[in-house]
Motif scaffolding. Structure first.
Motif, PDB file in Angstrom:
ATOM      1  N   MET A 103      -1.561  -9.607  -3.202  1.00  0.00           N
ATOM      2  CA  MET A 103      -0.410  -8.528  -4.018  1.00  0.00           C
ATOM      3  C   MET A 103       0.532  -9.163  -4.814  1.00  0.00           C
ATOM      4  SD  MET A 103       0.605  -5.475  -1.336  1.00  0.00           S
ATOM      5  CE  MET A 103      -0.452  -3.966  -0.791  1.00  0.00           C
ATOM      6  N   THR A 104       0.755  -8.476  -5.781  1.00  0.00           N
ATOM      7  CA  THR A 104       1.841  -8.909  -6.800  1.00  0.00           C
ATOM      8  C   THR A 104       3.065  -8.333  -6.263  1.00  0.00           C
ATOM      9  OG1 THR A 104       1.945  -6.836  -8.111  1.00  0.00           O
ATOM     10  CG2 THR A 104       0.447  -8.244  -8.756  1.00  0.00           C
ATOM     11  N   HIS A 105       4.265  -8.999  -6.545  1.00  0.00           N
ATOM     12  CA  HIS A 105       5.770  -8.800  -6.005  1.00  0.00           C
ATOM     13  C   HIS A 105       5.831  -7.258  -6.276  1.00  0.00           C
ATOM     14  CE1 HIS A 105       6.746 -12.887  -4.833  1.00  0.00           C
ATOM     15  NE2 HIS A 105       6.657 -13.044  -6.264  1.00  0.00           N
ATOM     16  N   GLN A 106       5.235  -6.564  -7.614  1.00  0.00           N
ATOM     17  CA  GLN A 106       5.567  -5.361  -8.159  1.00  0.00           C
ATOM     18  C   GLN A 106       4.860  -4.598  -6.928  1.00  0.00           C
ATOM     19  OE1 GLN A 106       3.261  -3.860 -11.242  1.00  0.00           O
ATOM     20  NE2 GLN A 106       5.302  -3.266 -12.034  1.00  0.00           N
ATOM     21  N   GLN A 107       3.497  -4.959  -6.581  1.00  0.00           N
ATOM     22  CA  GLN A 107       3.019  -4.017  -5.394  1.00  0.00           C
ATOM     23  C   GLN A 107       3.505  -4.095  -4.208  1.00  0.00           C
ATOM     24  OE1 GLN A 107      -0.856  -5.987  -6.187  1.00  0.00           O
ATOM     25  NE2 GLN A 107      -1.919  -4.142  -6.798  1.00  0.00           N
ATOM     26  N   SER A 108       3.837  -5.398  -3.726  1.00  0.00           N
ATOM     27  CA  SER A 108       4.578  -5.399  -2.395  1.00  0.00           C
ATOM     28  C   SER A 108       5.936  -4.455  -2.497  1.00  0.00           C
ATOM     29  CB  SER A 108       5.080  -6.852  -2.190  1.00  0.00           C
ATOM     30  OG  SER A 108       3.850  -7.695  -2.075  1.00  0.00           O
ATOM     31  N   THR A 126      -4.759  -1.727 -12.177  1.00  0.00           N
ATOM     32  CA  THR A 126      -3.314  -2.320 -11.714  1.00  0.00           C
ATOM     33  C   THR A 126      -3.323  -2.158 -10.244  1.00  0.00           C
ATOM     34  OG1 THR A 126      -2.685   0.078 -12.012  1.00  0.00           O
ATOM     35  CG2 THR A 126      -2.270  -1.655 -13.842  1.00  0.00           C
ATOM     36  N   GLY A 127      -4.212  -1.906  -9.154  1.00  0.00           N
ATOM     37  CA  GLY A 127      -4.186  -1.642  -8.029  1.00  0.00           C
ATOM     38  C   GLY A 127      -3.904  -0.621  -7.499  1.00  0.00           C
ATOM     39  N   LYS A 128      -3.989   0.507  -8.072  1.00  0.00           N
ATOM     40  CA  LYS A 128      -3.675   1.997  -7.324  1.00  0.00           C
ATOM     41  C   LYS A 128      -4.397   2.034  -6.013  1.00  0.00           C
ATOM     42  CE  LYS A 128      -4.805   4.270 -11.134  1.00  0.00           C
ATOM     43  NZ  LYS A 128      -5.385   3.211 -11.852  1.00  0.00           N
ATOM     44  N   THR A 129      -5.659   2.096  -6.009  1.00  0.00           N
ATOM     45  CA  THR A 129      -6.607   2.056  -4.882  1.00  0.00           C
ATOM     46  C   THR A 129      -6.182   1.090  -3.728  1.00  0.00           C
ATOM     47  OG1 THR A 129      -8.488   3.015  -5.984  1.00  0.00           O
ATOM     48  CG2 THR A 129      -9.002   2.162  -3.920  1.00  0.00           C
ATOM     49  N   ILE A 130      -6.029  -0.157  -4.143  1.00  0.00           N
ATOM     50  CA  ILE A 130      -5.580  -0.905  -3.040  1.00  0.00           C
ATOM     51  C   ILE A 130      -4.269  -0.477  -2.280  1.00  0.00           C
ATOM     52  CG2 ILE A 130      -4.476  -3.386  -2.494  1.00  0.00           C
ATOM     53  CD1 ILE A 130      -6.570  -4.259  -4.843  1.00  0.00           C
ATOM     54  N   LEU A 131      -3.305  -0.099  -3.096  1.00  0.00           N
ATOM     55  CA  LEU A 131      -1.934   0.468  -2.584  1.00  0.00           C
ATOM     56  C   LEU A 131      -2.175   1.652  -1.728  1.00  0.00           C
ATOM     57  CD1 LEU A 131       0.946  -0.480  -5.258  1.00  0.00           C
ATOM     58  CD2 LEU A 131       0.259  -1.526  -3.282  1.00  0.00           C
ATOM     59  N   LEU A 157       6.924   6.361  -9.746  1.00  0.00           N
ATOM     60  CA  LEU A 157       6.620   5.044  -9.896  1.00  0.00           C
ATOM     61  C   LEU A 157       5.778   4.571 -10.863  1.00  0.00           C
ATOM     62  CD1 LEU A 157       7.326   4.391  -5.994  1.00  0.00           C
ATOM     63  CD2 LEU A 157       8.994   4.244  -7.859  1.00  0.00           C
ATOM     64  N   ILE A 158       5.860   3.165 -11.399  1.00  0.00           N
ATOM     65  CA  ILE A 158       4.723   2.844 -12.395  1.00  0.00           C
ATOM     66  C   ILE A 158       4.302   1.370 -11.701  1.00  0.00           C
ATOM     67  CG2 ILE A 158       4.415   2.095 -14.564  1.00  0.00           C
ATOM     68  CD1 ILE A 158       6.434   4.035 -15.646  1.00  0.00           C
ATOM     69  N   LEU A 159       3.360   1.204 -11.806  1.00  0.00           N
ATOM     70  CA  LEU A 159       2.291  -0.174 -11.625  1.00  0.00           C
ATOM     71  C   LEU A 159       1.890  -0.466 -13.332  1.00  0.00           C
ATOM     72  CD1 LEU A 159      -0.079   0.601  -8.703  1.00  0.00           C
ATOM     73  CD2 LEU A 159       2.035  -1.102  -8.722  1.00  0.00           C
ATOM     74  N   SER A 160       2.525  -1.836 -13.701  1.00  0.00           N
ATOM     75  CA  SER A 160       2.194  -2.277 -14.877  1.00  0.00           C
ATOM     76  C   SER A 160       1.308  -3.380 -14.919  1.00  0.00           C
ATOM     77  CB  SER A 160       3.645  -2.314 -15.676  1.00  0.00           C
ATOM     78  OG  SER A 160       4.320  -3.291 -15.019  1.00  0.00           O
ATOM     79  N   ILE A 161       1.003  -4.220 -14.045  1.00  0.00           N
ATOM     80  CA  ILE A 161       0.351  -5.444 -14.283  1.00  0.00           C
ATOM     81  C   ILE A 161      -1.219  -5.232 -13.792  1.00  0.00           C
ATOM     82  CG2 ILE A 161       0.203  -7.824 -13.201  1.00  0.00           C
ATOM     83  CD1 ILE A 161       3.222  -7.631 -12.770  1.00  0.00           C
ATOM     84  N   ASN A 162      -2.180  -5.411 -14.734  1.00  0.00           N
ATOM     85  CA  ASN A 162      -3.510  -5.591 -14.296  1.00  0.00           C
ATOM     86  C   ASN A 162      -3.754  -6.655 -13.403  1.00  0.00           C
ATOM     87  OD1 ASN A 162      -6.298  -6.332 -14.587  1.00  0.00           O
ATOM     88  ND2 ASN A 162      -6.395  -4.678 -15.944  1.00  0.00           N
ATOM     89  N   CYS A 163      -4.184  -6.396 -12.220  1.00  0.00           N
ATOM     90  CA  CYS A 163      -4.437  -7.297 -11.263  1.00  0.00           C
ATOM     91  C   CYS A 163      -6.044  -7.640 -11.157  1.00  0.00           C
ATOM     92  CB  CYS A 163      -3.999  -6.758  -9.799  1.00  0.00           C
ATOM     93  SG  CYS A 163      -2.447  -6.141  -9.872  1.00  0.00           S
TER      94      CYS A 163
END
Length: 297
Positions: A7-12, A32-37, A172-178
């Motif tokens: 996970m990125t810091h942003q996701q955590s 950006t990890g929407k489904t993971i989150l 909220l916004i996820l902006s980093i492509n993981c």
């Protein structure tokens, strides 16, 4: 895989922040990890309550059920169409039937008995459906949670302008492509005018290729050669997906069981290459993607 699974810091930060939010809309572009989150949130909620995880695409429902169904027994991965079919005891369900179902959820306690709701790929749901589910949850279950994960850049249904967002106080916004190296990430969004992408993977990666042709035999030969090149790098056939940007039956490869010497199938099968539409594959991923039927239209 190592970098993608972390996970990125942003996701955590976001998943921890959601502990304090009973209602939230989480926007993020592809990868950006929407489904993971969303699954992680479902996991945490499912430790204490019954959760419904709603998808629009049936392929995504089946993928999540297969991957997490046994692991998360209190989470039901499904769609509004499946729930409506169960409630109404009908096999052929249209959007009007779904709308009728969500507007009368109180009549179906044996089907809709969830404390919390998670909606994935929320941009594909009709506005009326999201609003009806949200209103029902908070009239009948004040302790429950309601989260919508969506991508405003993927409004393929084009049925609304996400009016339901006006009712969501927390956004909220996820902006980093993981998921992608930078070259793939920037190529995938450049047609819709996005010029900059933040990526997590610490390498640029191979530049995507494009082959232009007006000849089916040439297209078949090029793709067959490309698959051979890919499998020579020890990538399995089931790790390759061919996506048509056209609807069912409108691809140059519709009706075919093979492309060159390689077997294709409409579902994931060992030893075969998945061939489906980009719309049906939304929310899913593959190690290698070959996009076909791209034209001026």
């Amino acid at each position: 895989d190592y970098f993608i699974d972390r996970m990125t810091h942003q996701q955590s930060y976001l998943i921890d922040y959601l502990e304090e939010q009973k209602t939230a809309a989480i926007q993020g572009g592809a990868g950006t990890g929407k489904t993971i989150l969303a699954v992680e949130k479902a996991r945490r909620l499912g430790e204490h309550e019954k959760v419904v995880y709603l998808c629009f695409n049936s392929m995504l429902v089946e993928f999540l059920k297969l991957k997490y169904g046994l692991e998360l027994p209190n989470v039901e991965f499904t769609s509004l169409y499946k729930l409506a079919a169960k409630a109404l005891r009908q096999s052929n369900i249209d959007e009007n039937a779904v709308n009728n179902f969500v507007n009368h959820l109180e009549d179906y306690p044996n089907v809709w008995d969830f404390e919390s709701v998670i909606i994935d790929e929320g941009q594909d749901f009709a506005n009326e459906q999201i609003v009806a589910v949200k209103d029902f949850q908070f009239i009948n279950n004040e302790q429950g949670s309601f989260y919508v994960f969506y991508d405003r850049n993927q409004l393929v249904q084009q049925r609304n302008e996400l009016e339901w967002l006006d009712q969501m106080d927390c956004r909220l916004i996820l902006s980093i492509n993981c998921r992608n190296p930078h070259s793939v990430a920037i190529t995938s969004v450049s047609p819709i005018g996005i010029k900059e992408v933040k990526t997590k993977l610490p390498f640029v990666g191979e530049k995507p290729e494009m082959h232009i042709t007006n000849d089916i035999e040439d297209a078949t030969s090029w793709i067959s050669d490309k698959i051979r090149e890919i499998t020579d790098k020890e990538i399995e056939k089931h790790q390759i997906t061919i996506l048509s940007v056209k609807g069912d039956g409108n691809s140059i490869f519709s009706g075919m069981s093979k492309i060159g010497n390689y077997s294709i199938a409409s579902t994931k099968q060992k030893g075969k290459i998945l061939f489906t539409t980009a719309r049906k594959f939304k929310g899913l991923e593959s190690d290698v993607v070959i996009l076909v039927d791209v034209d001026a239209e």
